[in-house]
Scaffold this active site. Structure first.
Site, PDB file in Angstrom:
ATOM      1  N   LYS A 184       0.845  -1.206   0.000  1.00 34.79           N
ATOM      2  CA  LYS A 184       0.000   0.000   0.000  1.00 34.79           C
ATOM      3  C   LYS A 184       0.876   1.250   0.000  1.00 34.79           C
ATOM      4  O   LYS A 184       0.680   2.158  -0.807  1.00 34.79           O
ATOM      5  CB  LYS A 184      -0.895   0.029   1.231  1.00 34.79           C
ATOM      6  CG  LYS A 184      -1.592   1.367   1.475  1.00 34.79           C
ATOM      7  CD  LYS A 184      -2.525   1.370   2.669  1.00 34.79           C
ATOM      8  CE  LYS A 184      -1.861   1.699   3.948  1.00 34.79           C
ATOM      9  NZ  LYS A 184      -1.554   3.131   4.184  1.00 34.79           N
ATOM     10  N   ASN A 185       1.854   1.294   0.921  1.00 35.31           N
ATOM     11  CA  ASN A 185       2.604   2.535   1.103  1.00 35.31           C
ATOM     12  C   ASN A 185       3.626   2.794   0.004  1.00 35.31           C
ATOM     13  O   ASN A 185       4.143   3.905  -0.099  1.00 35.31           O
ATOM     14  CB  ASN A 185       3.234   2.564   2.498  1.00 35.31           C
ATOM     15  CG  ASN A 185       2.147   2.696   3.567  1.00 35.31           C
ATOM     16  OD1 ASN A 185       0.987   2.996   3.248  1.00 35.31           O
ATOM     17  ND2 ASN A 185       2.502   2.452   4.807  1.00 35.31           N
TER      18      ASN A 185
ATOM     19  N   CYS B 280      -5.202   8.261   9.243  1.00 36.73           N
ATOM     20  CA  CYS B 280      -5.468   7.667  10.553  1.00 36.73           C
ATOM     21  C   CYS B 280      -5.444   8.721  11.655  1.00 36.73           C
ATOM     22  O   CYS B 280      -4.724   9.691  11.587  1.00 36.73           O
ATOM     23  CB  CYS B 280      -4.389   6.635  10.873  1.00 36.73           C
ATOM     24  SG  CYS B 280      -4.576   5.214   9.846  1.00 36.73           S
TER      25      CYS B 280
ATOM     26  N   ARG C 225      -0.461  14.835  12.973  1.00 35.44           N
ATOM     27  CA  ARG C 225       0.273  14.356  11.806  1.00 35.44           C
ATOM     28  C   ARG C 225       0.721  15.568  11.007  1.00 35.44           C
ATOM     29  O   ARG C 225       0.117  15.952  10.026  1.00 35.44           O
ATOM     30  CB  ARG C 225      -0.591  13.385  11.000  1.00 35.44           C
ATOM     31  CG  ARG C 225      -0.921  12.144  11.834  1.00 35.44           C
ATOM     32  CD  ARG C 225      -1.499  11.018  11.034  1.00 35.44           C
ATOM     33  NE  ARG C 225      -0.507  10.399  10.173  1.00 35.44           N
ATOM     34  CZ  ARG C 225      -0.800   9.334   9.416  1.00 35.44           C
ATOM     35  NH1 ARG C 225      -2.013   8.865   9.405  1.00 35.44           N
ATOM     36  NH2 ARG C 225       0.119   8.800   8.644  1.00 35.44           N
TER      37      ARG C 225
ATOM     38  N   ASP D 171       3.752   0.357  12.098  1.00 38.52           N
ATOM     39  CA  ASP D 171       2.504  -0.146  11.502  1.00 38.52           C
ATOM     40  C   ASP D 171       2.220  -1.597  11.881  1.00 38.52           C
ATOM     41  O   ASP D 171       1.194  -2.141  11.489  1.00 38.52           O
ATOM     42  CB  ASP D 171       2.544  -0.002   9.968  1.00 38.52           C
ATOM     43  CG  ASP D 171       2.537   1.451   9.573  1.00 38.52           C
ATOM     44  OD1 ASP D 171       2.834   1.748   8.406  1.00 38.52           O
ATOM     45  OD2 ASP D 171       2.259   2.307  10.432  1.00 38.52           O
TER      46      ASP D 171
ATOM     47  N   ARG E  92      -9.008  -0.146   3.818  1.00 37.16           N
ATOM     48  CA  ARG E  92      -8.085   0.813   3.204  1.00 37.16           C
ATOM     49  C   ARG E  92      -6.761   0.145   2.871  1.00 37.16           C
ATOM     50  O   ARG E  92      -6.055   0.573   1.975  1.00 37.16           O
ATOM     51  CB  ARG E  92      -7.794   1.982   4.160  1.00 37.16           C
ATOM     52  CG  ARG E  92      -8.879   3.001   4.326  1.00 37.16           C
ATOM     53  CD  ARG E  92      -8.433   4.118   5.260  1.00 37.16           C
ATOM     54  NE  ARG E  92      -7.095   4.567   4.942  1.00 37.16           N
ATOM     55  CZ  ARG E  92      -6.214   4.979   5.864  1.00 37.16           C
ATOM     56  NH1 ARG E  92      -6.550   4.986   7.144  1.00 37.16           N
ATOM     57  NH2 ARG E  92      -5.014   5.379   5.518  1.00 37.16           N
TER      58      ARG E  92
HETATM   59  C1  EPZ Z   1       3.870   6.862   6.686  1.00 38.42           C
HETATM   60  O1  EPZ Z   1       3.138   7.930   7.269  1.00 38.42           O
HETATM   61  C2  EPZ Z   1       2.895   5.723   6.548  1.00 38.42           C
HETATM   62  N1  EPZ Z   1       1.801   6.116   5.661  1.00 38.42           N
HETATM   63  C3  EPZ Z   1       2.343   5.347   7.919  1.00 38.42           C
HETATM   64  O2  EPZ Z   1       1.573   4.158   7.716  1.00 38.42           O
HETATM   65  C4  EPZ Z   1       3.504   4.990   8.855  1.00 38.42           C
HETATM   66  O3  EPZ Z   1       2.994   4.802  10.150  1.00 38.42           O
HETATM   67  C5  EPZ Z   1       4.547   6.103   8.873  1.00 38.42           C
HETATM   68  O4  EPZ Z   1       4.946   6.439   7.531  1.00 38.42           O
HETATM   69  C6  EPZ Z   1       5.795   5.703   9.651  1.00 38.42           C
HETATM   70  O5  EPZ Z   1       6.351   4.560   9.046  1.00 38.42           O
HETATM   71  C7  EPZ Z   1       2.019   6.072   4.337  1.00 38.42           C
HETATM   72  O6  EPZ Z   1       3.087   5.706   3.883  1.00 38.42           O
HETATM   73  C8  EPZ Z   1       0.857   6.459   3.459  1.00 38.42           C
HETATM   74  P1  EPZ Z   1       6.075   9.972   8.930  1.00 38.42           P
HETATM   75  P2  EPZ Z   1       3.806   9.409   7.320  1.00 38.42           P
HETATM   76  O7  EPZ Z   1       6.137  11.254   8.202  1.00 38.42           O
HETATM   77  O8  EPZ Z   1       4.670   9.600   6.152  1.00 38.42           O
HETATM   78  C9  EPZ Z   1       6.506  13.118  12.462  1.00 38.42           C
HETATM   79  C10 EPZ Z   1      -0.269   2.779   7.678  1.00 38.42           C
HETATM   80  O9  EPZ Z   1      -0.737   2.153   8.629  1.00 38.42           O
HETATM   81  N2  EPZ Z   1       6.486  14.117  11.383  1.00 38.42           N
HETATM   82  O10 EPZ Z   1       7.149   8.956   8.729  1.00 38.42           O
HETATM   83  O11 EPZ Z   1       2.708  10.373   7.576  1.00 38.42           O
HETATM   84  C11 EPZ Z   1       5.151  12.434  12.617  1.00 38.42           C
HETATM   85  O12 EPZ Z   1       4.310  13.191  13.475  1.00 38.42           O
HETATM   86  C12 EPZ Z   1       0.149   4.213   7.876  1.00 38.42           C
HETATM   87  O13 EPZ Z   1      -0.063   2.300   6.523  1.00 38.42           O
HETATM   88  C13 EPZ Z   1       6.750  15.446  11.687  1.00 38.42           C
HETATM   89  O14 EPZ Z   1       6.972  15.803  12.847  1.00 38.42           O
HETATM   90  O15 EPZ Z   1       4.680   9.263   8.640  1.00 38.42           O
HETATM   91  C14 EPZ Z   1       5.533  11.109  13.213  1.00 38.42           C
HETATM   92  O16 EPZ Z   1       5.704  11.260  14.613  1.00 38.42           O
HETATM   93  C15 EPZ Z   1      -0.282   4.755   9.222  1.00 38.42           C
HETATM   94  N3  EPZ Z   1       6.735  16.352  10.687  1.00 38.42           N
HETATM   95  C16 EPZ Z   1       6.900  10.807  12.592  1.00 38.42           C
HETATM   96  O17 EPZ Z   1       7.386  12.048  12.100  1.00 38.42           O
HETATM   97  C17 EPZ Z   1       6.501  16.011   9.383  1.00 38.42           C
HETATM   98  O18 EPZ Z   1       6.506  16.892   8.501  1.00 38.42           O
HETATM   99  C18 EPZ Z   1       6.855   9.827  11.437  1.00 38.42           C
HETATM  100  O19 EPZ Z   1       5.920  10.305  10.489  1.00 38.42           O
HETATM  101  C19 EPZ Z   1       6.236  14.661   9.091  1.00 38.42           C
HETATM  102  C20 EPZ Z   1       6.249  13.721  10.106  1.00 38.42           C
END
Ligand code: EPZ
Length: 427
Positions: free
Chosen positions: A22-23, A117, A122, A305, A397
């Site tokens: 998916k991702n 989610c 986020r 995840d 999803r």
């Molecule tokens: C991706 O989300 C995945 N989604 C998430 O999977 C997954 O949990 C996450 O990566 C971590 O592996 C998709 O790929 C569509 P991040 P993403 O940016 O990119 C902080 C699922 O179940 N952060 O890696 O949104 C954030 O708050 C979903 O398939 C900032 O502070 O996650 C978090 O604490 C759920 N500022 C951490 O970084 C930013 O600009 C990691 O977030 C961006 C993120």
């Protein structure tokens, strides 16, 4: 309203084939916006997050031709607008990848603030920091993010926090920028590498994906290609966890064992026996399940995840387990639902303490997000009695054909449709 009804207590056995990731799909499909000719994408999972992103491209003017169940041809040459309608983008977080790809092609993009989610804040500050470094300006008004650059110039981007989304978005914006972009503190997930491989196959010049320093030298053109998406590591991990929770014996096919190393290691500590083959692995449970501690971290650590799913397994593991969420602020909302099934879990901020129990019992529960829903399915498969899971749209999803795949493993699960909303009743 639709529900899953699961009669638990049966050991899963047999074979299950894993679908495309998916991702990776929700990043690679928007990346076709950067191609100067049609792309054929194979191993596309048939899940709502992916159909949504395909629909958005179609509404923006792309032509989409299904070739078979999991293969589509995407021609984005006729995309006529860099604006993504709020009504569509608001439903899914991954819509923000359209920012990077539209900015990369049109030097402008307007997309709604991300949905997705609900487990804590986020933010997208790191995405915006990356776009700014490349020379773009942005504004956020009326729930829409508007980015624009007269030209995109390669630059150095250091992420304050490891972010999958920000790493992907900056890659998408930088592949056709002028000059060299260096991303430091980059995310290293398999889907980052898959996107880089896709872009490089189209003619991009990206080095270091999968490490914490990614170098991108901008190119003029990217040509459409055929590309097959990697198998979904989290879907595979979810079926591995279900096999362990039900003390089953399952062959998980179409996987890349290396992507599952952290998950396999943790399940073996709990008591699973895992036999690895080239593109499959066999999970069985020779003895009892025992406690362990888990801390979720960015790849190659234990994936966040998989946190709800491993917690569901630990509710049945002898002893006291500790689960620490190292990525998200509040990813334990599903614990209340597991408690309804007899789980003994206490949560304090980012740490859950799980007291293993002999058994769980079926109950009416609600999926609160995608992986939380997967955890409830795992608990229901292992529980004694009947569990009804509501809000299954979260689960659908990210899990293709989950009912058929589980039935193929001997699970007693069915999807029922209740006309309108029915008050939750005690079973
Ligand atoms: C991706 O989300 C995945 N989604 C998430 O999977 C997954 O949990 C996450 O990566 C971590 O592996 C998709 O790929 C569509 P991040 P993403 O940016 O990119 C902080 C699922 O179940 N952060 O890696 O949104 C954030 O708050 C979903 O398939 C900032 O502070 O996650 C978090 O604490 C759920 N500022 C951490 O970084 C930013 O600009 C990691 O977030 C961006 C993120």
């Amino acid at each position: 309203m639709e529900k899953y009804v699961i009669n638990g207590g049966k050991k899963l056995s047999g074979e299950v084939a894993i679908s495309g990731a998916k991702n990776a799909a929700v990043a690679i499909i928007p990346a076709t916006i950067l191609a100067d000719s049609p792309c054929v994408i194979e191993n596309v999972p048939n899940i709502s997050d992916v159909s949504m992103i395909i629909r958005i491209l179609y509404e923006m003017g792309a032509s989409i031709r299904p070739i078979n169940k999991s293969t589509i041809e995407i021609d984005t040459r006729r995309i006529h607008t860099p604006i993504v309608p709020y009504e569509m983008a608001k439903h899914m977080r991954a819509s923000y990848y359209l920012l990077g790809s539209l900015l990369g092609r049109f030097h402008t993009a307007k997309v709604s603030m991300p949905g997705g989610c609900d487990f804590g804040v986020r933010p997208i500050d790191q995405h915006l920091k990356g776009f700014k470094a490349l020379g773009a300006d942005y504004s956020i008004e009326h729930g829409m993010i508007d980015v624009h650059a007269d030209s995109l110039i390669g630059s150095q981007v250091y992420f304050d926090v490891v972010s999958v989304g920000a790493t992907i978005n900056v890659m998408l914006a930088a592949v056709k920028a002028q000059g060299l972009t260096i991303i430091e503190n980059a995310a290293k997930e398999p889907h980052i590498v898959d996107l880089a491989n896709f872009l490089n196959s189209m003619g991009a010049d990206i080095m270091g994906a999968g490490t914490d320093v990614i170098k991108i030298r901008g190119v003029e053109h990217l040509n459409g290609i055929s590309y097959s998406i990697i198998p979904d590591q989290i879907e595979a991990g979810t079926y591995m966890a279900a096999a362990v929770a039900t003390r089953g014996d399952v062959l998980i096919k179409n996987i890349i064992p290396k992507h599952l190393e952290a998950i396999s290691a943790k399940l073996e500590k709990i008591g699973a026996q895992i036999e690895e083959f080239d593109d499959s692995l066999r999970v069985s449970v020779p003895g009892e399940l025992v406690k362990t501690s888990v801390k979720t971290m960015p790849h190659p650590g234990f994936p966040t995840d998989m946190q709800p799913q491993i917690t569901a397994v630990l509710t049945l593991a002898k002893g006291t387990s500790i689960v620490t969420e190292g990525v998200w602020d509040n990813r334990f909302r599903y614990v209340d639902e597991l408690r309804r099934m007899g789980a003994d879990i206490s949560v304090d901020g980012k740490v859950a303490v799980v007291e293993g129990r002999e058994k769980l019992t079926g109950a009416p529960v609600k999926a609160t997000d995608l992986r939380a829903g997967a955890a409830l399915v795992i608990a229901a498969l292992a529980a004694e009695g009947t569990t009804e899971i509501e809000d299954i749209y979260h689960i659908e999803r990210g899990y293709e054909e989950i009912v058929n795949k589980l039935r193929g493993l001997g699970a007693d699960i069915k999807k029922i449709t209740i006309p309108g909303g029915v008050v939750r009743k005690a079973l």
